[in-house]
Design a protein around this motif. Structure first.
Motif, PDB file in Angstrom:
ATOM      1  N   HIS A  42       0.768  -0.990  -0.031  1.00 23.42           N
ATOM      2  CA  HIS A  42      -0.034   0.026  -0.018  1.00 23.42           C
ATOM      3  C   HIS A  42       0.843   1.134  -0.101  1.00 23.42           C
ATOM      4  O   HIS A  42       1.968   1.239   0.645  1.00 23.42           O
ATOM      5  N   LYS A  43       0.250   2.313  -0.712  1.00 21.41           N
ATOM      6  CA  LYS A  43       0.967   3.526  -0.698  1.00 21.41           C
ATOM      7  C   LYS A  43       0.521   4.465   0.226  1.00 21.41           C
ATOM      8  O   LYS A  43      -0.730   4.483   0.871  1.00 21.41           O
ATOM      9  N   MET A  44       1.308   5.233   0.892  1.00 20.91           N
ATOM     10  CA  MET A  44       0.881   6.408   1.710  1.00 20.91           C
ATOM     11  C   MET A  44       1.200   7.958   1.187  1.00 20.91           C
ATOM     12  O   MET A  44       2.156   8.170   0.584  1.00 20.91           O
ATOM     13  N   TYR A  45       0.334   8.613   1.632  1.00 19.69           N
ATOM     14  CA  TYR A  45       0.503  10.284   1.259  1.00 19.69           C
ATOM     15  C   TYR A  45       0.365  10.988   2.221  1.00 19.69           C
ATOM     16  O   TYR A  45       0.069  10.860   3.136  1.00 19.69           O
ATOM     17  N   CYS A  46       0.873  12.458   1.713  1.00 22.28           N
ATOM     18  CA  CYS A  46       0.893  13.512   2.562  1.00 22.28           C
ATOM     19  C   CYS A  46       0.151  14.663   2.082  1.00 22.28           C
ATOM     20  O   CYS A  46       0.335  14.759   0.646  1.00 22.28           O
ATOM     21  N   GLU A  47      -0.961  15.380   2.798  1.00 21.95           N
ATOM     22  CA  GLU A  47      -1.486  16.476   2.165  1.00 21.95           C
ATOM     23  C   GLU A  47      -1.007  17.701   2.638  1.00 21.95           C
ATOM     24  O   GLU A  47      -1.289  18.190   4.007  1.00 21.95           O
ATOM     25  N   PRO A  48      -0.175  18.582   1.865  1.00 27.41           N
ATOM     26  CA  PRO A  48       0.383  19.440   2.543  1.00 27.41           C
ATOM     27  C   PRO A  48      -0.412  20.765   2.678  1.00 27.41           C
ATOM     28  O   PRO A  48      -0.100  21.646   3.741  1.00 27.41           O
ATOM     29  N   SER A  49      -1.686  20.816   2.348  1.00 33.43           N
ATOM     30  CA  SER A  49      -2.620  21.834   2.928  1.00 33.43           C
ATOM     31  C   SER A  49      -3.108  21.694   4.218  1.00 33.43           C
ATOM     32  O   SER A  49      -3.664  22.473   5.026  1.00 33.43           O
ATOM     33  N   ALA A  50      -2.871  20.477   4.722  1.00 32.74           N
ATOM     34  CA  ALA A  50      -3.416  20.138   6.099  1.00 32.74           C
ATOM     35  C   ALA A  50      -2.416  20.385   7.088  1.00 32.74           C
ATOM     36  O   ALA A  50      -1.441  19.511   7.282  1.00 32.74           O
ATOM     37  N   ARG A  51      -2.220  21.749   7.501  1.00 31.06           N
ATOM     38  CA  ARG A  51      -0.975  21.974   8.138  1.00 31.06           C
ATOM     39  C   ARG A  51      -1.434  22.005   9.632  1.00 31.06           C
ATOM     40  O   ARG A  51      -2.398  22.326  10.232  1.00 31.06           O
ATOM     41  N   VAL A  52      -0.616  21.197  10.403  1.00 33.16           N
ATOM     42  CA  VAL A  52      -0.909  20.968  12.062  1.00 33.16           C
ATOM     43  C   VAL A  52       0.224  21.516  12.826  1.00 33.16           C
ATOM     44  O   VAL A  52       1.624  21.615  12.482  1.00 33.16           O
ATOM     45  N   GLY A  53       0.028  22.233  13.815  1.00 33.73           N
ATOM     46  CA  GLY A  53       0.756  22.748  14.948  1.00 33.73           C
ATOM     47  C   GLY A  53       1.167  21.435  16.076  1.00 33.73           C
ATOM     48  O   GLY A  53       0.367  20.840  16.205  1.00 33.73           O
TER      49      GLY A  53
END
Length: 205
Positions: A173-184
């Motif tokens: 399976h592949k994993m991804y990151c969504e750069p618009s979801a910014r978390v502190g």
């Protein structure tokens, strides 16, 4: 969608995290999303994560939204993560200790562990990440559980987060990151008396 918001916690949750969580749950209520919040406390984080995984699988949830109890995020965080359309997607967040390194990895092989330091503008594939903010389909966690008998048990040289990612990758399976979801990531610093004097001198400049 039937969503489980899963939160492992050692002993307390930061007030700013609680505010973020309340904002998110209020929005989910308004939007009619079926969800539950489950907090699992304990000194062994991987045990808490495995228990939360079992709850998601056994109680028929379709998705699990993982948060650490020291994160801050907008109430639109679920929408941001869902937008990618992937089975596994994380937000962007950094370590809270000095150095403040990215918690997103482009390579998790032992001899070439590599963090993502510059983020594309679009969703991008990753090799692994911390679970400070991750949305994953419950079916994917179920597959890991069936094949390994655990989801988050640490491996040699891998903590529970990257151990889970390694198992997911081994299953193809592949994993991804969504750069618009910014978390502190909430950190702590020690303030000494001389820091106050330094602050006063800066104000006088």
């Amino acid at each position: 969608m039937k969503l489980l918001i899963a939160i492992p916690s050692l002993d307390y949750m930061h007030v700013d995290f609680v505010k973020s969580l309340v904002g998110l749950t209020e929005r989910l209520h308004r939007e009619g999303v079926a969800f539950d919040v489950c907090i699992e406390s304990g000194t062994l984080v991987y045990v808490a994560r495995d228990r939360l995984t079992c709850k998601a699988i056994n109680d028929g949830y379709t998705h699990v939204l993982w948060f650490d109890a020291d994160m801050v995020f907008n109430d639109s965080i679920l929408d941001d993560l869902m937008f990618s359309g992937h089975d596994f997607v994380c937000g962007v967040f950094h370590a809270r200790r000095k150095g403040f390194h990215s918690c997103i990895f482009s390579d998790i092989r032992l001899n070439s562990l590599t963090r993502v330091e510059e983020y594309p503008t679009e969703t991008f594939e990753i090799a692994g990440c911390g679970f400070g903010c991750v949305l994953v389909k419950a079916d994917l966690l179920r597959e890991v559980q069936i094949n390994y008998g655990t989801t988050f048990l640490p491996m040699k040289s891998y903590g529970e987060d990257l151990a889970c990612c390694k198992r997911i990758a081994e299953l193809g399976h592949k994993m991804y990151c969504e750069p618009s979801a910014r978390v502190g990531h909430i950190g702590h610093i020690a303030i000494y008396p001389e820091d106050h004097e330094r602050w006063k001198s800066e104000l006088m400049r």
